[in-house]
Design an enzyme around this catalytic site. Sequence first.
Site, PDB file in Angstrom:
ATOM      1  N   SER A  94       0.812  -1.221   0.000  1.00 25.11           N
ATOM      2  CA  SER A  94       0.000   0.000   0.000  1.00 25.11           C
ATOM      3  C   SER A  94       0.844   1.269   0.000  1.00 25.11           C
ATOM      4  O   SER A  94       0.479   2.260  -0.640  1.00 25.11           O
ATOM      5  CB  SER A  94      -0.948   0.000   1.202  1.00 25.11           C
ATOM      6  N   CYS A 135      -6.857  -6.578  -0.404  1.00 16.91           N
ATOM      7  CA  CYS A 135      -5.647  -6.545   0.416  1.00 16.91           C
ATOM      8  C   CYS A 135      -5.091  -5.120   0.507  1.00 16.91           C
ATOM      9  O   CYS A 135      -5.677  -4.290   1.174  1.00 16.91           O
ATOM     10  CB  CYS A 135      -4.621  -7.548  -0.121  1.00 16.91           C
ATOM     11  N   HIS A 171      -7.417 -12.138  -1.288  1.00 13.23           N
ATOM     12  CA  HIS A 171      -7.240 -12.147  -2.738  1.00 13.23           C
ATOM     13  C   HIS A 171      -8.146 -13.218  -3.354  1.00 13.23           C
ATOM     14  O   HIS A 171      -7.761 -14.389  -3.415  1.00 13.23           O
ATOM     15  CB  HIS A 171      -5.797 -12.483  -3.107  1.00 13.23           C
ATOM     16  N   GLU A 202      -8.773 -13.281  -6.508  1.00 14.82           N
ATOM     17  CA  GLU A 202      -8.272 -13.453  -7.875  1.00 14.82           C
ATOM     18  C   GLU A 202      -7.229 -14.557  -7.985  1.00 14.82           C
ATOM     19  O   GLU A 202      -6.881 -14.967  -9.100  1.00 14.82           O
ATOM     20  CB  GLU A 202      -7.700 -12.125  -8.390  1.00 14.82           C
TER      21      GLU A 202
END
Length: 202
Positions: free
Chosen positions: A52, A82, A176, A178
Amino acid sequence: MAGEPTVGVLALQGDVREHLAALGAAGARAVPVRRVGELAAVDGLVLPGGESTTIFKLARLFGLLEPLREAVADGLPVYGSCAGMIMLADKILDPRSGQETFGGIDMIVRRNAFGRQNESFEASFAMTGVPGAPVDGVFIRAPWVESVGAGAEVLATYDGHVVAVRQGSALATSFHPELTGDHRVHALFTEMVRERPGGSSR
């Protein structure tokens, strides 16, 4: 908006390719976003996992920090996983020095709450808005939500901690989806994009 919405993935750092593939499987036209002009052309945006503090620094470097804040404030549908969840939080409990967020969800998030990289794990749990079997999620140095404001809705918890939140057209998960082959969270977000009137003509 009907048909195939154009959903961008912020492509400054993180697992961009995996989100692009998941969005495509969920019925969206997925495109990378690195510039202000590309941001203006999408109907929704995904903020991927990664680091981040790096995402914040690169967004500022690429001139995207304020345009992203304005787009989120204007109601652009946005989904953060996340690190993306951290970037959507109005407040970080333990920010790195100078770190800022895009904001958009009235929540306080704790960075790296589920542990270090070598403590990563996969888990399944029920998630509001995602019908059928429990959602599969991968937790990698994942945050959790310490608290939410009145405008935010908790969609999922794991081990007593909030791991998925929605506020209006903003969606965030600690995990996550994905990375699992389970595209239902992306399908939920794609439907959120479709439900917003106006689309890319805003």
